[in-house]
Motif scaffolding. Sequence first.
Motif, short mmCIF file in Angstrom:
data_model
loop_
_atom_site.label_atom_id
_atom_site.label_comp_id
_atom_site.label_asym_id
_atom_site.label_seq_id
_atom_site.Cartn_x
_atom_site.Cartn_y
_atom_site.Cartn_z
N LYS A 197 25.67 27.21 -13.79
CA LYS A 197 26.60 26.71 -14.80
C LYS A 197 25.96 26.73 -16.17
O LYS A 197 24.79 26.39 -16.34
CB LYS A 197 27.03 25.28 -14.44
N GLU A 198 26.74 27.12 -17.14
CA GLU A 198 26.28 27.15 -18.52
C GLU A 198 25.79 25.76 -18.93
O GLU A 198 26.49 24.77 -18.74
CB GLU A 198 27.42 27.59 -19.45
N GLY A 199 24.62 25.69 -19.47
CA GLY A 199 24.05 24.42 -19.90
C GLY A 199 23.17 23.77 -18.86
O GLY A 199 22.24 23.03 -19.21
N GLN A 205 17.33 32.07 -15.93
CA GLN A 205 18.31 32.31 -14.87
C GLN A 205 19.59 32.91 -15.45
O GLN A 205 20.13 33.87 -14.90
CB GLN A 205 18.63 31.01 -14.15
N MET A 206 20.06 32.36 -16.58
CA MET A 206 21.31 32.82 -17.15
C MET A 206 21.18 34.17 -17.82
O MET A 206 22.09 35.00 -17.74
CB MET A 206 21.83 31.78 -18.15
N GLU A 207 20.05 34.40 -18.49
CA GLU A 207 19.91 35.61 -19.28
C GLU A 207 19.23 36.75 -18.54
O GLU A 207 19.54 37.91 -18.75
CB GLU A 207 19.13 35.31 -20.57
N GLN A 234 25.68 21.06 -23.51
CA GLN A 234 25.71 21.76 -24.78
C GLN A 234 25.57 20.80 -25.97
O GLN A 234 25.13 21.21 -27.05
CB GLN A 234 27.00 22.56 -24.92
N ASN A 235 25.95 19.53 -25.77
CA ASN A 235 25.82 18.55 -26.84
C ASN A 235 24.43 17.94 -26.92
O ASN A 235 24.14 17.18 -27.86
CB ASN A 235 26.85 17.43 -26.65
N LEU A 236 23.59 18.24 -25.93
CA LEU A 236 22.25 17.66 -25.88
C LEU A 236 21.17 18.69 -26.17
O LEU A 236 20.00 18.31 -26.31
CB LEU A 236 21.99 17.06 -24.49
N TYR A 237 21.55 19.96 -26.27
CA TYR A 237 20.55 21.03 -26.39
C TYR A 237 20.84 21.89 -27.61
O TYR A 237 21.97 22.32 -27.83
CB TYR A 237 20.58 21.91 -25.13
N ASP A 238 19.80 22.11 -28.40
CA ASP A 238 19.88 22.99 -29.56
C ASP A 238 19.39 24.37 -29.13
O ASP A 238 18.18 24.61 -29.04
CB ASP A 238 19.02 22.44 -30.70
#
Length: 647
Positions: A197-199, A205-207, A234-238
């Motif tokens: 899952k995204e995030g 793993q995702m890329e 997504q709100n916790l990671y830059d």
Amino acid sequence: MTGRPMGSLTELLGGRYRLLRDLGRGSFGQTYLAEDTNRFNELCVLKEFLPQVKDPAFLLKAKQLFEREAGVLAQLNHPQIPRFRELLRVQMPEGGRLFLVQDYVEGPTFQDLLETRLRSGNTFSEAEVIQLLMQILPVLDYLHGVGVIHRDIAPDNLILRNADGLPVLIDFGGVKRVATLVQQQIGPPVNPTRLGKEGYAPEEQMELGQVTPSADLYALAVTALVLLTGEAPQNLYDAHHQTWHWQERVTLNPRFEAVLRQMLATRPGDRYSSAAAVMEVLQTPQPYSTPSPSPTLAVAPGRGYDATILPVAGGPPVRKKRGPTHGCWSALLGLLLLLGAVGLVWWVAGRWDPTGGSLTPNADNSAGNSSQENAAFSSAEQARKAALQQRRENLGVEGSILVGITDQIFYDRYPQMQGQALSDRAEDADLRAQWDGIAGEVLDILERDLSAAARASLGQYSGGDLDRWTQSLLERNVGRAALVDLSRAKFADLFPNWAGGEVLEQPIGQIWYGLADDRFRALQSGDRLEEIRFAEGTYRQSVRDRLEPGSGRVYLLNLREGQFMRLNLQAPAGATRLSLYLPSPTAEQPYLLTAAPETSWSGQLTQSGYYEIVVVSAGSNAFDYALDVAVDNVSASPTPPPEEEEN
């Protein structure tokens, strides 16, 4: 909703399963709740495999892949994993149907629980999240121990089972992987790396599609943060700066915060080596050791790498100890043995030298009764121990070194013996024989794979040696990362169980250092090092060589900023790991490739200086390979020469 209508599935499937309702569509097909009429109408879940292909040959391949993955799930046996029941094949007028049948777990998902709490302005407490981790980490430890990685840990894949209040891990990404493989091999092109899952899934793993046990630990830590804060990942990671900023939303005990930070490390090697390692830290009664913030360059050990950080063989950086280095490891091991904290505490801390059978005097025994104690062993065992001792002495290896390493391997093979010491009684004879056999295996490795100079330094190695080797290799334009790659490859070949673990501070880590010492000497002498040069007017060069298991080579290229380079490694599939290191790593671009399964790379160079190409073996057989390098000589343009474009 997509998929086949429920109306076509109203009768008993396989003469056994009665469909009750649609549970939705997963990443590989439709999911249904059903009753098993052969088992008192027990509830179960049927997941239908619906590859989007029509060609019969393609469909056959899809089914083969699905069946292979189902075979893996069938071997899993853990009370917090839904039991795999069967792979059901059903012939219907419209064609064959394929279902995976699993136990149904009744209870809300943790995503459901979180949404319920958010409606009343609440989230999960720190104590609740720690409890969840302590209950699910043993499940991951089991899965990783049998070679299975979940790939998709998130709150909606964790169910709080009504029957006993335990979390249950559902929806394995391994089956999802089949859908991706099918699309790759027989269907229209898709992104093959979008597993997870995204995030929640880490970037590798995702890329890149690279999945390791540490990816599950990363996703579990993200799950913990989501439950604690009520915020989406997504709100916790830059993503731009690759930093987490959840601390402003929730205040945690520094001990627990340190654990989450390490689980969320960007580099897989900087995370905990295993689920068991996380459990050990969470269970320890002492305060957690809060790791100091790692320098940015710690993500890419190489030139410019902070001298206070040591790259573990496949594991996280280890803070270097200051002060005297030579002999400190032996002193520490001796103290641990005295306290009975290492391994079996065998006969060094007890009564016997494990490699010789001779009595070591202590408070309970004196040298005067050695013959009486030795009499507890059979003549064959005494001869075996005497041979081990003689062999150890011939190799110049201290007894404490052999004991520490052998204990570590023994415990790995016999975890049920953890914390127990072997006695001289007859009932322990078989275990003593196993321990002696492992000691013999260790001596085989020390004799075959380490030079005499490296064996003589066992017990004295420390991070200072790695720093010293790095400084010396810089004079030959070789960075720390290349040395670590070569050392890691050989260590992983010899000790696959510890290939991704924190080993430098453990007894077996002395062998890692010994391997690194020998590879440092090889690089220094030019034995594993070659500079690729281009003749005037040419831009392509090809080198060929042969790699034995665990071996590798380093190639140097002196190139200019703005040039365009292409690499192509011709080798058996999956047999190599390829790295491409920059002359001067930066925070934005620490490397171009690092221990990657890829066999090609192309791009415009951003720096001038010596680039390092490292090729190491990742297989169990020797093989020949060819490395082709093409570089244009026009530094102002990234466009390859016309001849290269035609290829």
